[in-house]
Scaffold this active site. Structure first.
Site, PDB file in Angstrom:
ATOM      1  N   ALA A  23       0.839  -1.194   0.000  1.00  0.00           N
ATOM      2  CA  ALA A  23       0.000   0.000   0.000  1.00  0.00           C
ATOM      3  C   ALA A  23       0.874   1.244   0.000  1.00  0.00           C
ATOM      4  CB  ALA A  23      -0.913   0.003   1.223  1.00  0.00           C
ATOM      5  N   ILE A  26       2.802   2.996  -5.642  1.00  0.00           N
ATOM      6  CA  ILE A  26       1.895   3.106  -6.791  1.00  0.00           C
ATOM      7  C   ILE A  26       2.201   2.075  -7.864  1.00  0.00           C
ATOM      8  CG2 ILE A  26       1.249   4.630  -8.696  1.00  0.00           C
ATOM      9  CD1 ILE A  26       1.409   6.953  -6.677  1.00  0.00           C
ATOM     10  N   ASN A 110      16.252  -1.786   1.953  1.00  0.00           N
ATOM     11  CA  ASN A 110      15.442  -2.007   3.146  1.00  0.00           C
ATOM     12  C   ASN A 110      16.015  -3.087   4.063  1.00  0.00           C
ATOM     13  OD1 ASN A 110      12.813  -1.638   0.872  1.00  0.00           O
ATOM     14  ND2 ASN A 110      13.272  -0.135   2.450  1.00  0.00           N
ATOM     15  N   HIS A 137       4.401  -9.032   4.467  1.00  0.00           N
ATOM     16  CA  HIS A 137       5.312  -9.779   3.592  1.00  0.00           C
ATOM     17  C   HIS A 137       6.770  -9.375   3.788  1.00  0.00           C
ATOM     18  CE1 HIS A 137       4.653  -6.113   1.217  1.00  0.00           C
ATOM     19  NE2 HIS A 137       5.725  -6.413   0.517  1.00  0.00           N
ATOM     20  N   GLU A 174      12.461   1.028   8.212  1.00  0.00           N
ATOM     21  CA  GLU A 174      12.533   0.550   6.834  1.00  0.00           C
ATOM     22  C   GLU A 174      13.961   0.582   6.278  1.00  0.00           C
ATOM     23  OE1 GLU A 174       9.650  -0.255   4.630  1.00  0.00           O
ATOM     24  OE2 GLU A 174       8.559  -0.487   6.506  1.00  0.00           O
ATOM     25  N   HIS A 250       9.071   5.909   0.619  1.00  0.00           N
ATOM     26  CA  HIS A 250      10.376   6.000   1.275  1.00  0.00           C
ATOM     27  C   HIS A 250      11.053   7.289   0.834  1.00  0.00           C
ATOM     28  CE1 HIS A 250      10.568   1.344   1.555  1.00  0.00           C
ATOM     29  NE2 HIS A 250      10.234   1.834   2.724  1.00  0.00           N
ATOM     30  N   ASP A 252      13.979   7.542  -0.301  1.00  0.00           N
ATOM     31  CA  ASP A 252      14.789   7.355  -1.507  1.00  0.00           C
ATOM     32  C   ASP A 252      13.961   7.400  -2.793  1.00  0.00           C
ATOM     33  OD1 ASP A 252      13.600   4.832  -1.579  1.00  0.00           O
ATOM     34  OD2 ASP A 252      15.458   3.711  -1.324  1.00  0.00           O
ATOM     35  N   CYS A 368      16.639   1.204  -4.708  1.00  0.00           N
ATOM     36  CA  CYS A 368      15.986   0.189  -3.878  1.00  0.00           C
ATOM     37  C   CYS A 368      16.781  -1.112  -3.866  1.00  0.00           C
ATOM     38  CB  CYS A 368      14.577  -0.094  -4.387  1.00  0.00           C
ATOM     39  SG  CYS A 368      13.384   1.221  -4.067  1.00  0.00           S
TER      40      CYS A 368
END
Length: 445
Positions: A23, A26, A110, A137, A174, A250, A252, A368
């Site tokens: 969530a 996007i 992360n 998850h 995170e 986030h 970043d 990421c």
């Protein structure tokens, strides 16, 4: 002391799929239920690693997690053989099944927060695995992440490993996706900037209303204490809650820093002028802030292109390169700005573009995929050498991916019991290649 920055990228796992679990992300929501290609995803990520190594940077590899995670499914009440566990979960709780099949550990930013030895009182590098409590998850990752990191950085004379913060909403962490380090040379004491989305215990402070703020102030402060950082060398900055509600899940996604440069959007932070002032006071007058105006690059375009989810790296010749996904070139507004940025010669000398479409469709770009680790030469010698990318390892990993990965995966395939055996076989071989030992639950029974 002389040091350099290494990038340790997460290798995309065998169950890379588009289940739309995140969530506020996007891209994750947009591409939900589409067909994924795990083999292509892993090769794209590996090719980026090799390209950065060819540029003269130190490049390492972080192994993926075992998925489907039948250990967690059994903790949730499903029983019997692996086939039976997957079948029950698919019928009774399909979202639990997709969550336990997520390949999200690929996003190594992360994995943890890392403070180099130049910044810490005991002059050791400190690691704190992220608890990732915001999404189920991801909240099941930290134990395996900790084992993998300890197998990679396994000399206690140089490396200090902390437990993840307590799994509490008020201490949501995170990892390095909300952490930047600024310095002169990499071996100098730096300024570490922690970015948070909300206060965990003060509900009266500003916070987003549409999407969750995943990082709390309390988590940032705890990690700064654990890592023995000088409080005078720490900056706490709050994300702009309006941008979180526009998909900036986030920091970043909207800002990236390297050495004496911060590259960010005009609306990245709450009280942005105060953040700039703190950084300039601590870093000196030659600290450079490249702020991108909203009327030049909109937030929507920044999020869809992942302009700021780039890697800003210093090459051996001193040039600074922006490592971008190819989506930046495909967006006219973004690409026009990038050309203007290069022409302005404000500290970013070149760009390098990569096809990371499989990762991008799941909501993660170049930044990421990597965990930044500043290493002295002694520390580099103490790193498990098998996880550092060489031509030989690159060739071997390509062969390993081509042998073990599927080239098509949809959500219905996640209940296929053969997927468990395929993953176990592949990861057992990978731990041998990377000399990690028994880091997975199925190897420890």
């Amino acid at each position: 002391m002389i040091a350099y920055e290494a990038n340790f990228d997460g290798l995309v796992g065998l169950t890379h799929n588009y289940s739309g679990l995140s969530a506020g992300n996007i891209a994750s929501q947009k591409y939900s239920q589409q067909i994924s290609n795990p083999k292509s995803a892993a090769l794209q990520g590996l090719d980026k690693m090799k390209a950065l190594a060819n540029l003269g940077l130190v490049q390492g590899i972080i192994a993926p997690h075992m998925r489907p995670d039948t250990t967690v499914l059994r903790r949730l009440g499903f029983s019997g053989s692996d086939h039976r566990v997957l079948q029950q979960a698919a019928q009774q709780a399909p979202k639990l099944l997709t969550s336990c099949c997520s390949a999200s550990s690929m996003w190594a930013a992360n994995a943890a927060t890392v403070s180099p030895s130049a910044d810490t009182y005991d002059r050791r590098m400190h690691f704190t695995p992220a608890n990732l409590v915001n999404n189920f998850h991801r909240a099941i990752e930290h134990q395996t992440t900790a084992r993998i990191l300890m197998a990679m950085f396994n000399d206690e004379n140089h490396f200090c490993h902390h437990q993840p913060l307590p799994a509490s909403e008020q201490l949501g962490d995170e990892g390095a996706a909300n952490h930047s380090r600024f310095c002169g040379q990499y071996g100098d004491q730096g300024v570490e900037m922690f970015v948070f989305g909300r206060y965990g215990f003060d509900q009266h402070q500003q916070a987003p209303t549409r999407y969750p703020a995943r990082q709390t102030y309390e988590a940032c402060a705890a990690i700064a204490r654990l890592h023995q950082l000088d409080p005078q060398q720490v900056v706490m900055a709050q994300q702009n809650p309006l941008l979180i509600d526009q998909g900036v899940f986030h920091n970043d996604v909207i800002a990236v820093g390297n050495q004496k440069t911060l590259f960010c959007h005009q609306y990245a932070f709450l009280h942005q002028a105060d953040v700039y002032q703190q950084l300039q006071q601590k870093m000196g007058t030659d600290f450079s802030i490249i702020e991108v105006p909203n009327n030049v690059v909109s937030v929507d375009n920044a999020v869809s292109s992942y302009l700021f989810n780039s890697q800003l790296v210093t090459l051996p010749d001193g040039d600074s390169s922006l490592i971008l996904p190819q989506e930046c070139q495909q967006n006219p507004q973004i690409w026009q700005y990038v050309q203007q940025l290069l022409q302005a010669q404000v500290g970013i000398n070149r760009v390098d573009l990569f096809d990371l479409s499989q990762s991008m469709r799941n909501g993660g770009g170049p930044a990421c995929l990597r965990l930044r680790v500043v290493l002295t030469e002694q520390e580099r010698q103490a790193v498990n050498p098998a996880v550092l990318l060489t031509d030989t390892l690159f060739k071997r990993l390509r062969e390993w991916i081509n042998l073990h990965y599927r080239d098509r995966l949809v959500e219905a395939d996640l209940a296929d019991p053969s997927l468990v055996l395929e993953s176990q076989t592949a990861l057992d071989e990978l731990t041998y290649i990377l000399k990690l030992g028994s880091v997975y639950d199925f190897q420890r029974v």
